[in-house]
Design a protein around this motif. Structure first.
Motif, mmCIF file in Angstrom:
data_model
loop_
_atom_site.group_PDB
_atom_site.id
_atom_site.type_symbol
_atom_site.label_atom_id
_atom_site.label_comp_id
_atom_site.label_asym_id
_atom_site.label_seq_id
_atom_site.Cartn_x
_atom_site.Cartn_y
_atom_site.Cartn_z
ATOM 1 N N LYS A 16 2.247 13.798 -11.107
ATOM 2 C CA LYS A 16 2.988 13.743 -9.843
ATOM 3 C C LYS A 16 3.231 15.111 -9.228
ATOM 4 O O LYS A 16 3.446 15.228 -8.032
ATOM 5 N N ASP A 17 3.148 16.158 -10.031
ATOM 6 C CA ASP A 17 3.354 17.505 -9.513
ATOM 7 C C ASP A 17 2.132 18.050 -8.775
ATOM 8 O O ASP A 17 2.210 19.071 -8.099
ATOM 9 N N ASP A 18 0.996 17.360 -8.903
ATOM 10 C CA ASP A 18 -0.245 17.828 -8.278
ATOM 11 C C ASP A 18 -0.399 17.393 -6.824
ATOM 12 O O ASP A 18 -1.334 17.809 -6.161
ATOM 13 N N PHE A 19 0.482 16.541 -6.341
ATOM 14 C CA PHE A 19 0.283 15.954 -5.023
ATOM 15 C C PHE A 19 1.547 16.048 -4.181
ATOM 16 O O PHE A 19 2.634 15.768 -4.668
ATOM 17 N N PRO A 20 1.397 16.409 -2.908
ATOM 18 C CA PRO A 20 2.569 16.453 -2.037
ATOM 19 C C PRO A 20 3.136 15.049 -1.786
ATOM 20 O O PRO A 20 4.310 14.896 -1.513
ATOM 21 N N SER A 21 2.287 14.024 -1.898
ATOM 22 C CA SER A 21 2.712 12.645 -1.707
ATOM 23 C C SER A 21 2.230 11.797 -2.878
ATOM 24 O O SER A 21 1.208 11.120 -2.791
ATOM 25 N N PRO A 22 2.956 11.848 -4.004
ATOM 26 C CA PRO A 22 2.516 11.080 -5.172
ATOM 27 C C PRO A 22 2.398 9.578 -4.900
ATOM 28 O O PRO A 22 1.457 8.932 -5.369
ATOM 29 N N LEU A 23 3.319 9.015 -4.143
ATOM 30 C CA LEU A 23 3.232 7.591 -3.837
ATOM 31 C C LEU A 23 2.005 7.299 -2.976
ATOM 32 O O LEU A 23 1.315 6.291 -3.182
ATOM 33 N N GLY A 24 1.725 8.166 -2.041
ATOM 34 C CA GLY A 24 0.530 8.004 -1.203
ATOM 35 C C GLY A 24 -0.743 8.094 -2.018
ATOM 36 O O GLY A 24 -1.685 7.320 -1.822
ATOM 37 N N PHE A 25 -0.769 9.034 -2.953
ATOM 38 C CA PHE A 25 -1.931 9.167 -3.830
ATOM 39 C C PHE A 25 -2.126 7.901 -4.661
ATOM 40 O O PHE A 25 -3.233 7.365 -4.760
ATOM 41 N N LEU A 26 -1.047 7.391 -5.246
ATOM 42 C CA LEU A 26 -1.153 6.187 -6.069
ATOM 43 C C LEU A 26 -1.561 4.974 -5.243
ATOM 44 O O LEU A 26 -2.326 4.123 -5.714
ATOM 45 N N ALA A 27 -1.089 4.882 -4.017
ATOM 46 C CA ALA A 27 -1.506 3.785 -3.140
ATOM 47 C C ALA A 27 -2.997 3.893 -2.830
ATOM 48 O O ALA A 27 -3.708 2.884 -2.814
ATOM 49 N N ALA A 28 -3.479 5.116 -2.624
ATOM 50 C CA ALA A 28 -4.909 5.320 -2.368
ATOM 51 C C ALA A 28 -5.741 4.977 -3.602
ATOM 52 O O ALA A 28 -6.808 4.369 -3.493
ATOM 53 N N VAL A 29 -5.265 5.351 -4.781
ATOM 54 C CA VAL A 29 -5.963 5.007 -6.027
ATOM 55 C C VAL A 29 -6.007 3.487 -6.180
ATOM 56 O O VAL A 29 -7.044 2.918 -6.540
ATOM 57 N N TYR A 30 -4.912 2.824 -5.901
ATOM 58 C CA TYR A 30 -4.846 1.362 -5.962
ATOM 59 C C TYR A 30 -5.897 0.751 -5.042
ATOM 60 O O TYR A 30 -6.621 -0.174 -5.424
ATOM 61 N N GLN A 31 -5.995 1.289 -3.837
ATOM 62 C CA GLN A 31 -6.955 0.789 -2.858
ATOM 63 C C GLN A 31 -8.393 0.984 -3.358
ATOM 64 O O GLN A 31 -9.218 0.078 -3.282
ATOM 65 N N VAL A 32 -8.703 2.155 -3.888
ATOM 66 C CA VAL A 32 -10.047 2.445 -4.407
ATOM 67 C C VAL A 32 -10.362 1.547 -5.598
ATOM 68 O O VAL A 32 -11.473 1.014 -5.719
#
Length: 101
Positions: A16-32
């Motif tokens: 979570k420290d690697d991304f300015p928007s951890p929730l956004g990143f996880l939502a994108a991973v979910y989508q992929v």
């Protein structure tokens, strides 16, 4: 896509420290994961998203991820949508006072 490859080779793709928007990143991973039919990654990103919501329901990150969840994930997939609704519901009055909402 990088997260998908990291998951395949290392089973770890997120800090979570690697991304300015951890929730956004996880939502994108979910989508992929949904798009490329990787159910274990989809399940993992959903669990991590749920965990992060408990800590971040009042953050700008949470508010910015709502449109992403509703615009990029099929309507028939209730996974992230239900989490977003469940997280926002108890705090609707408080959230509606935020400009980003």
């Amino acid at each position: 896509m990088i997260a998908l490859m990291k998951f395949f080779y290392r089973r770890e793709y997120f800090s979570k420290d690697d991304f300015p928007s951890p929730l956004g990143f996880l939502a994108a991973v979910y989508q992929v994961a949904d798009k490329y039919l990787v159910p274990q990654l989809k399940k993992d990103s959903l669990q991590r998203f749920r965990s992060m919501l408990n800590e971040n329901w009042d953050s700008d990150d949470f508010l910015s991820v709502i449109p992403l969840v509703y615009e990029s994930i099929p309507k028939s997939d209730r996974g992230l949508r239900d989490l977003v609704v469940d997280a926002a519901d108890p705090y609707l009055e408080e959230l509606t006072t935020k400009q980003a909402f």
